[in-house]
Design a protein around this motif. Structure first.
Motif, mmCIF file in Angstrom:
data_model
loop_
_atom_site.group_PDB
_atom_site.id
_atom_site.type_symbol
_atom_site.label_atom_id
_atom_site.label_comp_id
_atom_site.label_asym_id
_atom_site.label_seq_id
_atom_site.Cartn_x
_atom_site.Cartn_y
_atom_site.Cartn_z
ATOM 1 N N VAL A 173 0.865 -1.176 0.000
ATOM 2 C CA VAL A 173 0.000 0.000 0.000
ATOM 3 C C VAL A 173 0.899 1.222 0.000
ATOM 4 O O VAL A 173 1.785 1.347 0.866
ATOM 5 C CB VAL A 173 -0.942 0.013 1.221
ATOM 6 N N ASP A 174 0.696 2.089 -0.967
ATOM 7 C CA ASP A 174 1.544 3.279 -1.129
ATOM 8 C C ASP A 174 3.018 2.903 -1.231
ATOM 9 O O ASP A 174 3.903 3.589 -0.701
ATOM 10 C CB ASP A 174 1.329 4.254 0.039
ATOM 11 N N ASP A 197 -10.176 -10.123 -4.965
ATOM 12 C CA ASP A 197 -10.723 -9.751 -6.265
ATOM 13 C C ASP A 197 -9.572 -9.495 -7.232
ATOM 14 O O ASP A 197 -8.598 -8.803 -6.891
ATOM 15 C CB ASP A 197 -11.582 -8.486 -6.147
ATOM 16 N N GLY A 198 -9.663 -10.073 -8.424
ATOM 17 C CA GLY A 198 -8.640 -9.858 -9.436
ATOM 18 C C GLY A 198 -7.601 -10.953 -9.524
ATOM 19 O O GLY A 198 -6.834 -11.008 -10.491
ATOM 20 N N ILE A 199 -7.553 -11.839 -8.529
ATOM 21 C CA ILE A 199 -6.520 -12.866 -8.534
ATOM 22 C C ILE A 199 -6.760 -13.906 -9.630
ATOM 23 O O ILE A 199 -5.820 -14.463 -10.195
ATOM 24 C CB ILE A 199 -6.380 -13.554 -7.159
ATOM 25 N N SER A 216 -6.033 -4.726 -5.958
ATOM 26 C CA SER A 216 -7.231 -5.261 -5.314
ATOM 27 C C SER A 216 -7.492 -4.526 -4.005
ATOM 28 O O SER A 216 -6.560 -4.051 -3.349
ATOM 29 C CB SER A 216 -7.065 -6.761 -5.034
ATOM 30 N N GLU A 217 -8.755 -4.427 -3.646
ATOM 31 C CA GLU A 217 -9.119 -3.833 -2.356
ATOM 32 C C GLU A 217 -9.026 -4.908 -1.287
ATOM 33 O O GLU A 217 -9.636 -5.969 -1.398
ATOM 34 C CB GLU A 217 -10.543 -3.280 -2.415
ATOM 35 N N ALA A 224 -7.412 -2.964 5.764
ATOM 36 C CA ALA A 224 -8.717 -3.363 5.218
ATOM 37 C C ALA A 224 -9.410 -2.181 4.566
ATOM 38 O O ALA A 224 -9.452 -1.081 5.126
ATOM 39 C CB ALA A 224 -9.598 -3.937 6.327
ATOM 40 N N GLY A 225 -9.938 -2.414 3.358
ATOM 41 C CA GLY A 225 -10.651 -1.369 2.647
ATOM 42 C C GLY A 225 -9.780 -0.523 1.742
ATOM 43 O O GLY A 225 -10.292 0.271 0.957
ATOM 44 N N LYS A 226 -8.454 -0.695 1.834
ATOM 45 C CA LYS A 226 -7.550 0.104 1.004
ATOM 46 C C LYS A 226 -7.163 -0.645 -0.267
ATOM 47 O O LYS A 226 -7.147 -1.877 -0.298
ATOM 48 C CB LYS A 226 -6.288 0.471 1.793
ATOM 49 N N GLU A 227 -6.832 0.118 -1.311
ATOM 50 C CA GLU A 227 -6.345 -0.463 -2.563
ATOM 51 C C GLU A 227 -4.892 -0.875 -2.372
ATOM 52 O O GLU A 227 -4.076 -0.105 -1.863
ATOM 53 C CB GLU A 227 -6.450 0.551 -3.705
ATOM 54 N N ALA A 228 -4.578 -2.089 -2.771
ATOM 55 C CA ALA A 228 -3.216 -2.601 -2.627
ATOM 56 C C ALA A 228 -2.706 -3.126 -3.962
ATOM 57 O O ALA A 228 -3.479 -3.613 -4.795
ATOM 58 C CB ALA A 228 -3.166 -3.712 -1.573
#
Length: 473
Positions: A173-174, A197-199, A216-217, A224-228
């Motif tokens: 993240v970031d 999601d996306g895997i 994926s979020e 939790a809830g962040k875009e990674a």
């Protein structure tokens, strides 16, 4: 002591209480004794300071305040009992007059249970879903069982839908790798939707040793809830192989010798499950009809407390376990905070009305709860809380929650009485007989469901109590 009751509305009263000063003697003696143990006066042994010296040094007002605080609960309780009030919650007390050596007058406003008239409920009629199990339902059940007995074997090719891949994961993240964002040797079935999601798109087409990056979020953990940004490396690709649907499979997966016997048992199990669902549906709909027949005023303060409890349990127990906060939960549900508040209020109103009506039925029908019924209910509550029965029972006793559980069982029995008197038909027009030994237990669950988090609050509070015990240990 003299008292009078003024009805402010159907759910709230004001008690006016007049107490002759001589009735404060015991509380005054206790006040002097308590102050004696707390103060030191030169020339007197601790605990032996005369009352007149305490009055001179610390003021008669301090003694009166201590005495009144000690006496008020007793006089309030006497007034409540004298008026035969069924009070809810804590009173708002106002001392209107306090004259030394003369009188103590006070008022107490408090919510009460409203008077409820239970009408004739024998004419209630409801419709429920018919119990129907198709061949397709049976085939799906058997196929689900078959999938549980699938085996895997490694293959040297690119991953496809349905394959089981073993992967290593790293989430950033970031640009920073998360402390809890690294995992190795994770087994994942492509297409199951059980991971990120996306895997699926990322790993399809990769062979062992291949890797890909996708966004994926995160569903849980510290972010939790962040875009990674997630890097996935495939270490193995395995093909799932299902056993043949034959008698050998029936013997492998069950106690039956033939596939036909296994299918017959699957049909029976599905029918039993749907009969239970049908009974629960009937109880819920009968309860709704019953509530429509009864006018139930709801105390506003009790309602606000109930709404607060429901929100607390959702945020600190249910969502906390999933790594979500309320804002994220509302986003997932596609609801605004206003819509959530309106739904919570509606559910709380229904829960309170349900409890009032069923409690009145308990009294009307003179229903009692025996030890066996309470134990069975406690076992169900323990299971839903994720605690052992012994641990849950101890927490319930220590938390003073036993009367609440007794009330839940009694309300379940009251609902069962109404269901038995109602006419229940399925969508085919067939009359359904729900009179069996599990009816009371199922009705208890239906009543708990209608009351919502009132029942869950007991479990949550018991869970909190257990956690406190673990911390103390």
């Amino acid at each position: 002591m003299k008292s009078a009751v003024e009805t402010l509305n159907p759910t709230r009263v004001r008690l006016t209480v007049e107490v002759p000063f001589e009735e404060l003697k015991d509380s005054l003696d206790a006040a002097y004794k308590k102050i004696n143990q707390q103060v030191t006066v030169k020339g007197f042994r601790k605990g032996k300071v005369p009352a007149r010296v305490i009055d001179q040094r610390f003021g008669r007002g301090a003694v009166l305040e201590e005495a009144v605080n000690d006496a008020l609960p007793k006089f309030y309780t006497e007034a409540v009992n004298e008026a035969e009030l069924n009070v809810l919650g804590q009173p708002e007390v106002d001392i209107t007059e306090l004259k030394d050596n003369e009188t103590l007058n006070f008022t107490a406003e408090v919510d009460i249970r409203p008077a409820i008239e239970i009408p004739d409920y024998s004419g209630i009629e409801v419709e429920v879903d018919a119990v129907e199990v198709s061949d397709e339902d049976v085939d799906k059940a058997v196929e689900d069982l078959r999938n549980r007995f699938a085996s895997t074997s490694p293959v040297e090719r690119a991953a496809e839908d349905g394959d089981v891949v073993t992967v290593d994961l790293e989430a950033k993240v970031d640009g920073e790798v998360l402390a809890d964002g690294v995992a190795s040797g994770v087994s994942y079935t492509i297409g199951s939707g059980e991971l990120l999601d996306g895997i699926d798109d990322a790993v399809k087409g990769l062979e062992a040793g291949g890797e890909a990056t996708f966004t994926s979020e995160l569903k849980g953990g510290s972010a939790a809830g962040k875009e990674a940004e997630v890097t996935v490396k495939v270490t193995q690709v395995a093909k799932r192989e299902l056993p043949e649907l034959d008698d050998d499979f029936a013997q492998l997966a069950s106690e039956f010798d033939t596939l036909d016997e296994l299918k017959a048992d699957s049909r029976k199990r599905l029918e039993s499950a749907r009969q239970f669902d049908q009974a629960t549906q009937a109880q819920e709909r009968v309860l709704e009809k019953l509530l429509e027949l009864v006018e139930v005023p709801v105390p506003e303060k009790l309602l606000e407390d109930e709404i607060r409890t429901r929100k607390h349990n959702l945020e600190h127990h249910q969502l906390g376990q999933m790594g979500l906060d309320l804002a994220k939960y509302l986003e997932i549900q596609g609801k605004t905070e206003e819509e959530f508040d309106a739904e919570t209020r509606e559910q709380a109103v229904k829960g309170i009305k349900t409890q009032f009506v069923l409690d009145e039925l308990v009294n009307k029908e003179k229903l009692n709860v025996n030890q066996e019924e309470l134990t069975e209910h406690l076992m169900r509550r323990a299971q839903s809380s994720g605690m052992s029965p012994d641990q849950f029972a101890q927490a319930v006793v220590e938390g003073g929650q036993v009367p609440m559980l007794v009330g839940e069982v009694a309300r379940g029995k009251a609902l069962a009485v109404v269901v038995e008197a109602a006419t229940v038909k399925d969508t085919n027009g067939e009359v359904i007989d729900l009179d069996d030994e599990d009816e009371a237990a199922e009705a208890a669950e239906a009543a708990d469901s209608a009351e919502g988090e009132q029942g869950e609050a007991a479990s949550a509070e018991a869970a909190d109590k257990a956690d406190e015990g673990k911390s103390d240990a």
